[in-house]
Design a protein around this motif. Sequence first.
Motif, short mmCIF file in Angstrom:
data_model
loop_
_atom_site.label_atom_id
_atom_site.label_comp_id
_atom_site.label_asym_id
_atom_site.label_seq_id
_atom_site.Cartn_x
_atom_site.Cartn_y
_atom_site.Cartn_z
N GLY A 39 15.21 43.55 26.68
CA GLY A 39 14.48 42.99 27.81
C GLY A 39 14.09 41.57 27.47
O GLY A 39 14.54 41.00 26.48
N PRO A 40 13.22 40.93 28.30
CA PRO A 40 12.79 39.56 28.02
C PRO A 40 12.15 39.44 26.63
O PRO A 40 11.48 40.36 26.16
N ALA A 41 12.34 38.30 26.01
CA ALA A 41 11.82 38.08 24.66
C ALA A 41 10.29 38.09 24.64
O ALA A 41 9.64 37.47 25.48
N LEU A 42 9.73 38.83 23.70
CA LEU A 42 8.28 38.86 23.43
C LEU A 42 7.47 39.12 24.70
O LEU A 42 6.40 38.57 24.90
N ILE A 43 7.98 40.00 25.55
CA ILE A 43 7.41 40.18 26.89
C ILE A 43 5.94 40.60 26.85
O ILE A 43 5.16 40.25 27.73
N ASP A 44 5.51 41.33 25.83
CA ASP A 44 4.13 41.82 25.79
C ASP A 44 3.18 40.89 25.04
O ASP A 44 1.98 41.18 24.96
N THR A 45 3.70 39.80 24.47
CA THR A 45 2.86 39.00 23.58
C THR A 45 2.96 37.50 23.83
O THR A 45 2.56 36.72 22.97
N CYS A 46 3.52 37.08 24.96
CA CYS A 46 3.82 35.65 25.11
C CYS A 46 2.82 34.91 25.99
O CYS A 46 3.19 34.00 26.74
N GLU A 47 1.54 35.27 25.90
CA GLU A 47 0.53 34.53 26.66
C GLU A 47 0.11 33.26 25.94
O GLU A 47 -0.23 32.26 26.58
N GLY A 48 0.13 33.27 24.60
CA GLY A 48 -0.25 32.09 23.83
C GLY A 48 0.87 31.07 23.77
O GLY A 48 2.03 31.38 24.00
N VAL A 49 0.49 29.83 23.43
CA VAL A 49 1.45 28.72 23.45
C VAL A 49 2.59 28.95 22.47
O VAL A 49 3.76 28.78 22.80
N ARG A 50 2.27 29.32 21.23
CA ARG A 50 3.32 29.45 20.21
C ARG A 50 4.30 30.57 20.56
O ARG A 50 5.51 30.41 20.39
N CYS A 51 3.80 31.68 21.03
CA CYS A 51 4.69 32.78 21.40
C CYS A 51 5.53 32.42 22.61
O CYS A 51 6.70 32.80 22.70
N ARG A 52 4.96 31.66 23.55
CA ARG A 52 5.75 31.23 24.71
C ARG A 52 6.89 30.32 24.27
O ARG A 52 8.01 30.42 24.77
N ILE A 53 6.60 29.43 23.35
CA ILE A 53 7.64 28.52 22.84
C ILE A 53 8.73 29.31 22.14
O ILE A 53 9.93 29.08 22.35
N GLN A 54 8.35 30.27 21.31
CA GLN A 54 9.33 31.08 20.60
C GLN A 54 10.14 31.94 21.57
O GLN A 54 11.34 32.12 21.39
N ALA A 55 9.47 32.48 22.59
CA ALA A 55 10.19 33.28 23.58
C ALA A 55 11.22 32.44 24.31
O ALA A 55 12.35 32.88 24.54
#
Length: 247
Positions: free
Chosen positions: A118-134
């Motif tokens: 599914g989408p990358a890091l879908i449950d954890t991408c609210e923060g800036v760093r996780c959004r960038i990594q996703a």
Amino acid sequence: MTSQRASVVVTMLALSPGVPVTADQLVDELWADQPMANARNALQANVRRLRKLLQAVTGRDGAELLRTAGNGYLLDTPADSVDAQRFLELAAAGARLAGADPARAIDTLEAALDLWRGPALIDTCEGVRCRIQAAHLEERRITAYEDLTAAKLSVDAARVPVSELRQLADEHSGRERLSELLMLALYRDGRQAEALEVFHGARRRLAGDLGLEPGRALHHAYEAILRQDETLGEPRRVLARSAPALA
């Protein structure tokens, strides 16, 4: 079950296994929009929760698996035990193989894309760093799909799922390589007019959305299809006519 914040912590650590992530970075990722006076204590509570969970799942000492390192923490696990890292390794290997050994590239790239659920890091991408990594992982996923499609076209165009490729090209209209691959797949399937229309559609979208003309590669593919350049391979209808008649 881990909390949302504990999931963010383990995601941050897993994205760079064996590399320390500072407590400040973790706190900023978890509470950037709502600063907390006791954020460090809350982070430590999430780490303790994760250590217990990791120990229950792996049988290893949680404090050894999720280690304190200087002013932060690190996840002591091989990179290839993390799906995201394994995907990146396989995608890079497949890209290297594409020119010299497309058949092996297909196997490698399919193994890479099979890791997605599914989408990358879908449950954890609210923060800036996780959004960038996703976003980075999603970009690499599309690139791996492009590499896979190119390898399939060089081995056997019939292996390319044209409808799937068209949908992806529509969803990522700014990626000219997807349109180029779709044009070639359609042409090799004996659908020259459709292949040319893909170019015109991409041209309209680029002009309307960005005020740009298609790049050189897309223009080159269009011109090659117009003149039925033999370097593109024979369309399927040509192959069908040249096949010997059955007795």
